[in-house]
Write an enzyme that holds these catalytic residues in place. Structure first.
Site, PDB file in Angstrom:
ATOM      1  CD  GLU A 178       1.831 -10.078  -0.212  1.00 15.59           C
ATOM      2  OE1 GLU A 178       1.896  -9.024  -0.883  1.00 15.59           O
ATOM      3  OE2 GLU A 178       0.908 -10.302   0.599  1.00 15.59           O
ATOM      4  NE  ARG A 224      -3.873  -2.139   2.333  1.00 16.43           N
ATOM      5  CZ  ARG A 224      -3.742  -3.433   2.628  1.00 16.43           C
ATOM      6  NH1 ARG A 224      -2.575  -3.896   3.061  1.00 16.43           N
ATOM      7  NH2 ARG A 224      -4.754  -4.262   2.475  1.00 16.43           N
ATOM      8  CG  HIS A 278      -0.214 -11.314  -3.517  1.00 17.41           C
ATOM      9  ND1 HIS A 278      -1.160 -12.157  -2.996  1.00 17.41           N
ATOM     10  CD2 HIS A 278      -0.359 -10.141  -2.853  1.00 17.41           C
ATOM     11  CE1 HIS A 278      -1.863 -11.537  -2.082  1.00 17.41           C
ATOM     12  NE2 HIS A 278      -1.395 -10.307  -1.963  1.00 17.41           N
ATOM     13  CG  HIS A 311      -0.845  -5.575  -4.193  1.00 16.08           C
ATOM     14  ND1 HIS A 311       0.282  -5.481  -3.409  1.00 16.08           N
ATOM     15  CD2 HIS A 311      -1.676  -6.457  -3.558  1.00 16.08           C
ATOM     16  CE1 HIS A 311       0.159  -6.282  -2.356  1.00 16.08           C
ATOM     17  NE2 HIS A 311      -1.019  -6.864  -2.406  1.00 16.08           N
ATOM     18  CG  ASP A 326      -3.068  -7.365   5.273  1.00 13.72           C
ATOM     19  OD1 ASP A 326      -1.970  -7.558   4.700  1.00 13.72           O
ATOM     20  OD2 ASP A 326      -4.062  -6.888   4.691  1.00 13.72           O
TER      21      ASP A 326
END
Length: 380
Positions: A343, A104, A203, A129, A277
């Protein structure tokens, strides 16, 4: 486009002979046509030990990753779609090459050399992304496919100046290579003709029990060698702090089940992320060669994934937004926790945080990120 194929009999002979040169096979086949008429290619890399990877030219996407368990039973450990149309109509980044910027950027804005750039805002006012118009939804060119001791597939893409709001014409290349032990290396290379920012990654969404298994990925054991992570706002943008993981559900320095902390509502970061996350600041930092960033193990099947990277961070995403509306491989409905992403990357929103590792790339100074998926099995 060069194609090099090895017949199954030749491959078997090569694997049987001591010191044989050919131990990994590469092949390619049509995978369908996009709505704009462009043809998509699927490239499959196979190692002698039963590990194989299939990559789509659309998004330079790691589509399938087959790995044996401790008893030799092979399963695909990646969540994804079965059909090409779903990649176009319902893009979810699954297995895709992410760029120009993985993760982000706050308000879809950053300033470089005094100029502010506006990106697409595709995630609650943030740019995620690549802003929904990134590398993951482009059909990459297949440059080469080669068998050998290491099977390789090379994909290329040109992103023009101003693409999705980013400055500079970027020439990107992604090289997938699989060796005879089953180590899948992914190398991201890029150059630019103007100063810009880049943060490329893959990803892939994993369940080491196998895609569609009734045992979801939260039952996997996870290790992340990171003493700090980057806490986020309610919009999942890093605050700029590097927070100590000690005594929190973010401490994965010793292996533990993902499920142990995923519902801990006492931690506001778990509440904000609907689970994990978050970006972990790896103790190793930026390295010249790939070093361990994460280890994921299904204790039942024994399948193990080790992730190595040259980058300083890894985003751990526990599949929080898989809500049962996605129909994946083999007709499986994917729900929360059915897969997790690891990731490797530089930190989210780094262009807006001078204390984070810079994502700036200049002309004459090429970008490179090297990562490895190392597959193995653990004994009982």
């Amino acid at each position: 486009m060069r194609k090099v194929f090895v017949t199954s009999s030749a491959l078997s002979l090569a694997c049987a002979l001591p010191g044989a040169a050919f131990a990994a096979d590469a092949s390619q086949a049509p995978a369908g046509t996009l709505s704009n008429g462009s043809a998509v290619t699927a490239v499959t890399l196979k190692a002698a030990n039963g590990i194989s990877a299939t990559i789509l030219s659309f998004g330079a996407t790691l589509w399938k990753l087959n790995a044996p368990d401790r008893d030799g039973k092979v399963a695909d450990v990646l969540l994804s779609y079965d059909d090409l149309a779903s990649f176009e109509t319902h893009p979810n980044y699954w297995g895709a090459t992410i760029g120009r910027y993985g993760n982000r950027i706050a308000n879809g804005q950053f300033t470089l050399d005094g100029k502010t750039y506006q990106l697409p805002q595709n995630d609650h006012g943030q740019s995620l992304h690549g802003g929904g118009k990134g590398f993951d939804v482009q059909n990459w060119k297949v440059e080469s496919v080669k068998s050998g001791p290491v099977a390789t597939a090379v994909f290329s893409l040109v992103s023009p100046d101003g693409d999705a709001g980013y400055p500079g014409t970027v020439k990107a290349k992604v090289t997938y290579s699989l060796d005879e032990q089953g180590n899948l290396k992914i190398v991201f290379d890029a150059t630019t003709d103007k100063p810009t920012v880049l943060n490329m990654t893959n990803h892939a969404i994993f369940n080491m029990a196998g895609e569609g298994s009734p045992r979801d990925a939260t039952q996997d054991l996870l290790t992340i060698p990171a003493s700090h992570y980057t806490p986020v706002s309610d919009k999942l943008i890093p605050t700029g702090e590097l927070r100590d993981v000690s005594g929190t559900v973010f401490d994965f320095r010793k292996a533990r089940l993902v499920a142990e902390g995923i519902r801990d509502g006492r931690d506001d970061q778990i509440v904000k992320g609907r689970g994990y996350d978050h970006n972990f600041a790896l103790d190793k930092g930026v390295t010249k060669t790939p070093e361990l960033a994460a280890r994921l193990e299904d204790p039942v099947s024994g399948r193990v994934l080790e992730l190595l990277t040259t980058e300083p961070g890894v985003q751990f995403y526990s599949g929080n937004f898989l809500d049962g509306t996605f129909i994946g491989k083999n007709g499986h409905v994917y729900r929360m926790g059915d897969g997790i992403a690891l990731e490797p990357q530089k930190f989210p929103d780094a262009p807006n945080h001078p204390n984070f590792v810079s994502t700036r790339v200049d002309p004459g100074k090429p970008y490179q990120h090297v990562m490895i998926y190392r597959l193995s099995t653990a004994s009982r």
